[in-house]
Scaffold this motif. Sequence first.
Motif, PDB file in Angstrom:
ATOM      1  N   GLY A 216      48.059  48.652  41.532  1.00 41.38           N
ATOM      2  CA  GLY A 216      47.388  47.138  41.908  1.00 41.38           C
ATOM      3  C   GLY A 216      46.489  47.269  43.221  1.00 41.38           C
ATOM      4  O   GLY A 216      46.664  48.191  44.008  1.00 41.38           O
ATOM      5  N   PRO A 217      45.476  46.347  43.209  1.00 38.08           N
ATOM      6  CA  PRO A 217      44.662  46.392  44.403  1.00 38.08           C
ATOM      7  C   PRO A 217      45.195  45.954  45.737  1.00 38.08           C
ATOM      8  O   PRO A 217      46.428  45.318  45.528  1.00 38.08           O
ATOM      9  CB  PRO A 217      43.285  45.357  44.173  1.00 38.08           C
ATOM     10  N   GLU A 219      47.000  44.144  48.535  1.00 35.29           N
ATOM     11  CA  GLU A 219      47.087  42.814  48.722  1.00 35.29           C
ATOM     12  C   GLU A 219      46.565  42.399  50.036  1.00 35.29           C
ATOM     13  O   GLU A 219      46.710  43.080  51.013  1.00 35.29           O
ATOM     14  CB  GLU A 219      48.585  42.151  48.524  1.00 35.29           C
ATOM     15  N   ARG A 297      32.857  36.433  44.887  1.00 41.28           N
ATOM     16  CA  ARG A 297      33.506  37.512  45.564  1.00 41.28           C
ATOM     17  C   ARG A 297      33.110  37.965  47.042  1.00 41.28           C
ATOM     18  O   ARG A 297      33.972  38.300  47.953  1.00 41.28           O
ATOM     19  CB  ARG A 297      33.563  38.908  44.590  1.00 41.28           C
ATOM     20  N   SER A 302      36.436  40.599  48.061  1.00 40.42           N
ATOM     21  CA  SER A 302      36.571  41.042  46.696  1.00 40.42           C
ATOM     22  C   SER A 302      38.248  41.192  46.258  1.00 40.42           C
ATOM     23  O   SER A 302      38.469  41.441  45.004  1.00 40.42           O
ATOM     24  CB  SER A 302      35.845  42.417  46.647  1.00 40.42           C
ATOM     25  N   SER A 303      39.099  40.941  47.250  1.00 39.38           N
ATOM     26  CA  SER A 303      40.239  41.373  46.844  1.00 39.38           C
ATOM     27  C   SER A 303      41.227  40.224  46.406  1.00 39.38           C
ATOM     28  O   SER A 303      42.346  40.361  45.953  1.00 39.38           O
ATOM     29  CB  SER A 303      41.090  41.745  48.240  1.00 39.38           C
ATOM     30  N   GLU A 306      40.237  39.440  40.215  1.00 37.61           N
ATOM     31  CA  GLU A 306      40.195  40.417  39.230  1.00 37.61           C
ATOM     32  C   GLU A 306      39.602  40.192  37.961  1.00 37.61           C
ATOM     33  O   GLU A 306      39.485  39.103  37.819  1.00 37.61           O
ATOM     34  CB  GLU A 306      41.556  40.930  39.016  1.00 37.61           C
ATOM     35  N   SER A 307      38.784  41.199  37.466  1.00 40.49           N
ATOM     36  CA  SER A 307      38.213  40.948  36.375  1.00 40.49           C
ATOM     37  C   SER A 307      39.087  41.483  34.975  1.00 40.49           C
ATOM     38  O   SER A 307      39.806  42.089  35.058  1.00 40.49           O
ATOM     39  CB  SER A 307      36.832  41.835  36.376  1.00 40.49           C
ATOM     40  N   TYR A 310      39.386  37.549  34.513  1.00 42.34           N
ATOM     41  CA  TYR A 310      39.241  36.930  35.725  1.00 42.34           C
ATOM     42  C   TYR A 310      40.547  36.300  36.130  1.00 42.34           C
ATOM     43  O   TYR A 310      40.903  35.364  35.297  1.00 42.34           O
ATOM     44  CB  TYR A 310      38.111  35.962  35.974  1.00 42.34           C
ATOM     45  N   LEU A 313      44.319  37.292  42.506  1.00 39.30           N
ATOM     46  CA  LEU A 313      45.432  38.469  42.642  1.00 39.30           C
ATOM     47  C   LEU A 313      46.439  37.989  43.734  1.00 39.30           C
ATOM     48  O   LEU A 313      47.427  38.614  44.025  1.00 39.30           O
ATOM     49  CB  LEU A 313      44.465  39.683  43.033  1.00 39.30           C
TER      50      LEU A 313
END
Length: 421
Positions: A216-217, A219, A297, A302-303, A306-307, A310, A313
Motif C-alpha cells: 500500500g501507499p 500512510e 490531490r 496525493s497520499s 487512491e484511484s 477513488y 487512503l
Amino acid sequence: MSPRALPAKVRAIHDLFIAGRVDAESLDTTPVRRVIVESWQRSLATGVDPDMGARAAAAAASLTELRNTHPLAPTLPLIRRLLVDDAVGAGVLVAITAADGTLLWVEGDHGARRKAEGMNFVPGSDWSERAAGTNAPGTALALDRELQILGSEHFSRTVHSWSCTAVPVHDPATGVLLGAIDLTGGSTVATPQTLALVRATAVAVENQLALLRLTGPAEPAETETARLTVLGADRPRWRMADAEGRPQSSVLTGRHADILVLLIRHPEGLSADHLAMLLDDKDLDVVTVRAEVSRLRRVIGSSYIESRPYRLLAPVASDMGDVYDALQAGNVSAALDAYSGALLPQSVSPAIARLRTELSAGLREAVLTGSNLGLLRRWLALPDGRDDRQGWRVLHDHADADPLARAQARGHLAGIDSELG
C-alpha cells in the motif's frame, strides 16, 4: 436435556450464582460451560452489576479520534462487504471493537440497532469484560480467543435476549491484539456456521493489513491527521499538519469539498462514473471528474486519495462526521455543539443535497423526540430551526416552558403563519 429447556436452565443457574446460592465448583455438574463459569467469576470479582448495561458512551470527539487512529479503520470496507451487507434486514449487528473493549463501529440491521441502544450497545461504550461482564467481544478480548455467548450465558441480565460471536484480530506483523469483530443478534448468530464466517472475516482482515503494509501507499504520518470543515456558511476548509507538525489550512472549492464529503461517506470507493453521477446527474462527464480529483490531490496531498476506485487512503475527520458520530452515540447535545449549519449550503450536487437533508433531519428528529427543553431551544436558535413550525409548537406546549418562552413561541408561530399566508 432438550435444547429448548437449556436456556431456561442456564438462566436459573445464573440467578443462583448471582445470589450467591451456588459456588463455581458446584457449576461443574451443570450445563454451564467452564469458560462461562470462569468469566462469571471474574465479572463478579471486578464488581460488574448484573442488572446494569455497559458503561456510558465516549464523547463524540473522543470517539472520532479513536476511529481515525485505529489500525482496523482501513479494513472497514472489507468487513462491510463480508458481513454488514448481509446483516442489514436480518436482525443482526456487526460490531468492531478496540483492544480495550471500546465499541468503535456498530452497523447492520436498523431495527436491531435501535433495540441494542437499550443495553448501550453503541459506538463509544465500554464492552470489555471488566466493565460489562461476560459477553462475546469483551470475553474474547480478555482470553484472546474466539468465543460464542448464548443468551443467559451473559453476566448482565440486560443482554440475556441476545447471542453473539466474536473473534479477535491481531497485527499480522507483531501479533499484537488490535480488537475484535463481533456478530450480535438472536440465537442464530451463535452457530458453528456463524463462527466460521466471522473467523474467515478476521483472517481476511489480517491478510489485508499485511498486504497494505507491503504494497500500500505510505500512510500519512500521525502528525498529518486531516480535518474537513463543511458545515455552515463559511467556505469549506481542509486542515492538516505538515511533516514538522505545523498546522496548515486550505480553502477548498465547492466541487473539491463535494468530492471529499462523498468519499468520506463511501469508504468502499467510487468509480469515476459513479462519482460523476453523484456530483451532477446530468452535465458532468468522467474526464471532468478525473481532472477535478487531480487538482484536489495537489491541494490536499496525493497520499490521501487512491484511484480505481477513488477512495480515501487515510481517515479524515470532519464536523459532519462529528454530528453523525454524536447522533449514533445518542449524544444530542454534542451533535448540536458540532452542527454549525447546513452541509455545504451552496452545493448543487444531488448527493450532497440528500446528505444535507439527512443530517439536518436526523438532528431535528433527535431533538424533537427528546424531552430536553434546553436542547430544543438550541435547535430553534439555529438557521434550520427558525422556521420549524413543529419545533416552535413543541416549545409552546412543553411542560417546562416558562410564560416568556411560550410568548416567544406564539409570536414566532404567528410570524411563520403570516409568511406562509
